[in-house]
Design an enzyme around this catalytic site. Structure first.
Site, PDB file in Angstrom:
ATOM      1  N   GLY A   8      -6.393   3.416  -3.552  1.00  0.00           N
ATOM      2  CA  GLY A   8      -5.616   3.840  -4.703  1.00  0.00           C
ATOM      3  C   GLY A   8      -5.422   5.345  -4.708  1.00  0.00           C
ATOM      4  O   GLY A   8      -5.988   6.067  -3.875  1.00  0.00           O
ATOM      5  N   ASN A   9      -4.627   5.828  -5.653  1.00  0.00           N
ATOM      6  CA  ASN A   9      -4.362   7.263  -5.721  1.00  0.00           C
ATOM      7  C   ASN A   9      -5.617   8.077  -6.016  1.00  0.00           C
ATOM      8  O   ASN A   9      -5.773   9.189  -5.507  1.00  0.00           O
ATOM      9  CB  ASN A   9      -3.309   7.545  -6.796  1.00  0.00           C
ATOM     10  CG  ASN A   9      -1.939   7.055  -6.402  1.00  0.00           C
ATOM     11  OD1 ASN A   9      -1.372   7.499  -5.412  1.00  0.00           O
ATOM     12  ND2 ASN A   9      -1.405   6.115  -7.161  1.00  0.00           N
ATOM     13  N   THR A  10      -6.503   7.534  -6.817  1.00  0.00           N
ATOM     14  CA  THR A  10      -7.726   8.250  -7.209  1.00  0.00           C
ATOM     15  C   THR A  10      -8.943   7.753  -6.461  1.00  0.00           C
ATOM     16  O   THR A  10      -9.718   8.552  -5.919  1.00  0.00           O
ATOM     17  CB  THR A  10      -7.966   8.102  -8.724  1.00  0.00           C
ATOM     18  OG1 THR A  10      -6.810   8.554  -9.437  1.00  0.00           O
ATOM     19  CG2 THR A  10      -9.172   8.928  -9.160  1.00  0.00           C
ATOM     20  N   TYR A 101      12.670  -9.672  -6.154  1.00  0.00           N
ATOM     21  CA  TYR A 101      12.792  -8.263  -6.558  1.00  0.00           C
ATOM     22  C   TYR A 101      13.879  -7.634  -5.705  1.00  0.00           C
ATOM     23  O   TYR A 101      13.912  -7.855  -4.481  1.00  0.00           O
ATOM     24  CB  TYR A 101      11.443  -7.574  -6.333  1.00  0.00           C
ATOM     25  CG  TYR A 101      11.264  -6.245  -7.018  1.00  0.00           C
ATOM     26  CD1 TYR A 101      10.899  -6.178  -8.357  1.00  0.00           C
ATOM     27  CD2 TYR A 101      11.416  -5.048  -6.328  1.00  0.00           C
ATOM     28  CE1 TYR A 101      10.692  -4.958  -8.993  1.00  0.00           C
ATOM     29  CE2 TYR A 101      11.223  -3.824  -6.949  1.00  0.00           C
ATOM     30  CZ  TYR A 101      10.856  -3.779  -8.282  1.00  0.00           C
ATOM     31  OH  TYR A 101      10.652  -2.574  -8.907  1.00  0.00           O
ATOM     32  N   ALA A 109       1.665  -1.905  -2.813  1.00  0.00           N
ATOM     33  CA  ALA A 109       0.859  -2.959  -2.201  1.00  0.00           C
ATOM     34  C   ALA A 109      -0.176  -3.505  -3.170  1.00  0.00           C
ATOM     35  O   ALA A 109      -0.473  -4.709  -3.172  1.00  0.00           O
ATOM     36  CB  ALA A 109       0.174  -2.419  -0.951  1.00  0.00           C
ATOM     37  N   ASP A 110      -0.722  -2.653  -4.021  1.00  0.00           N
ATOM     38  CA  ASP A 110      -1.740  -3.109  -4.971  1.00  0.00           C
ATOM     39  C   ASP A 110      -1.171  -4.125  -5.958  1.00  0.00           C
ATOM     40  O   ASP A 110      -1.869  -5.072  -6.364  1.00  0.00           O
ATOM     41  CB  ASP A 110      -2.352  -1.922  -5.717  1.00  0.00           C
ATOM     42  CG  ASP A 110      -1.304  -1.050  -6.416  1.00  0.00           C
ATOM     43  OD1 ASP A 110      -0.118  -1.070  -6.014  1.00  0.00           O
ATOM     44  OD2 ASP A 110      -1.674  -0.337  -7.369  1.00  0.00           O
ATOM     45  N   ARG A 111       0.088  -3.959  -6.337  1.00  0.00           N
ATOM     46  CA  ARG A 111       0.701  -4.891  -7.287  1.00  0.00           C
ATOM     47  C   ARG A 111       0.900  -6.267  -6.645  1.00  0.00           C
ATOM     48  O   ARG A 111       0.700  -7.302  -7.294  1.00  0.00           O
ATOM     49  CB  ARG A 111       2.024  -4.325  -7.794  1.00  0.00           C
ATOM     50  CG  ARG A 111       1.856  -2.977  -8.500  1.00  0.00           C
ATOM     51  CD  ARG A 111       3.181  -2.354  -8.883  1.00  0.00           C
ATOM     52  NE  ARG A 111       3.722  -2.981 -10.076  1.00  0.00           N
ATOM     53  CZ  ARG A 111       4.910  -2.675 -10.586  1.00  0.00           C
ATOM     54  NH1 ARG A 111       5.679  -1.767  -9.994  1.00  0.00           N
ATOM     55  NH2 ARG A 111       5.334  -3.271 -11.686  1.00  0.00           N
ATOM     56  N   THR A 133      -4.741   4.669 -11.988  1.00  0.00           N
ATOM     57  CA  THR A 133      -4.204   6.010 -12.235  1.00  0.00           C
ATOM     58  C   THR A 133      -2.958   5.887 -13.113  1.00  0.00           C
ATOM     59  O   THR A 133      -2.765   6.647 -14.068  1.00  0.00           O
ATOM     60  CB  THR A 133      -3.863   6.708 -10.908  1.00  0.00           C
ATOM     61  OG1 THR A 133      -5.037   6.723 -10.088  1.00  0.00           O
ATOM     62  CG2 THR A 133      -3.405   8.124 -11.150  1.00  0.00           C
ATOM     63  N   THR A 185     -12.121  16.095 -35.603  1.00  0.00           N
ATOM     64  CA  THR A 185     -11.165  16.216 -34.495  1.00  0.00           C
ATOM     65  C   THR A 185     -11.498  15.232 -33.385  1.00  0.00           C
ATOM     66  O   THR A 185     -10.608  14.546 -32.857  1.00  0.00           O
ATOM     67  CB  THR A 185     -11.167  17.647 -33.939  1.00  0.00           C
ATOM     68  OG1 THR A 185     -10.769  18.546 -34.973  1.00  0.00           O
ATOM     69  CG2 THR A 185     -10.202  17.777 -32.770  1.00  0.00           C
TER      70      THR A 185
END
Length: 259
Positions: A8-10, A101, A109-111, A133, A185
């Site tokens: 993944g991106n992270t 699609y 690819a993850d989807r 992410t 806050t």
């Protein structure tokens, strides 16, 4: 043993399957600068802690949304495991999922992997929500056809943007607040982030249902799935290892097809 890798991106998630069961899982930071040798040494250290060896691995499959990392990783598989990995996307591995699609190359690819995992575990039609992410919503119809979905900024991205752009606001823990109306806050921020995100998830799912005219199964995965599901009215199932399971199912399908 089958070695599955989701980049993944992270974070990069690694898993070992034996006799159809996920027996080990590791999560490491995604680093596009690592060489094949650095990847091998890192993975070897993880394996050694569990008393595993590279020679026990019979097959490898990889999904990635980070193209620059793939050359080093594929080379590492060949040189250290002596195996050529299946690569979702590169090898167009989508079975038993049909892609309805306009431009399949645009789909991460993850989807695809999540959708394959979900149709093995739950009844279609379905909406799959992945809290990564980015947060993604994917729709699979009753005939196992992938139609696409929605991509929104992930909860951590949203939090980081709020902190960066509002200098007086503190960094906070992402957690369900005790009440909606905050008395400080920090409480106000926690309520806004948590309930704002929960409401976004439920609102999008309801709109998808109205547009599609069906009542799909709603499955959540990813790091914040359990947290958000506590406040959600639409998430029905939490499947933390959905991507790894999807990779394993694709691997099994390809091995049978190539026999």
């Amino acid at each position: 043993m089958i070695f599955v890798i989701d980049i993944g991106n992270t974070n990069t998630v690694l898993g070992i399957f034996e006799e159809d069961k996920l027996i080990y899982e590791w999560r490491i930071q995604t680093d596009i600068h690592k060489t094949k040798d650095e990847f091998a040494m890192l993975i070897q250290s993880l394996f050694q802690f569990k008393k595993l060896s590279f020679s026990e691995v019979e097959g490898i499959i990889i999904s990635s949304v980070v193209p620059p990392i793939m050359r080093s990783l594929e080379t590492m598989c060949v040189e250290y495991f002596h195996l050529t990995p299946y690569v979702v996307g590169k090898d167009t591995l989508t079975a038993p999922l049909e892609i309805a699609y306009p431009n399949p190359k645009e789909i991460g690819a993850d989807r695809i992997v999540n959708a394959v995992g979900a149709i093995h575990l739950y009844d279609e039609p379905m909406i799959i929500i992945d809290f990564g992410t980015a947060t993604t919503f994917c729709y699979v119809d009753g005939q196992k056809r992938y139609h696409g979905g929605i991509i929104t900024p992930g909860i951590k991205i949203s939090m980081d943007a709020l902190y960066d752009k509002a200098s007086k606001l503190p960094k906070i823990e992402i957690a369900p607040p005790e009440k909606v109306v905050g008395s400080s806050t920090v409480e106000a921020m926690q309520s806004g982030v948590y309930y704002g995100y929960v409401s976004q998830i439920d609102g999008i799912v309801r709109r998808m249902k109205r547009e599609l005219g069906v009542n799909p199964t709603v499955i959540a995965t990813g790091g914040f799935a359990s947290l958000i599901a506590k406040g959600s009215e639409t998430i029905q199932h939490i499947e933390q290892h959905l991507t790894l399971k999807g990779l394993y199912y694709i691997y099994q399908h390809e091995e049978k097809r190539n026999m």
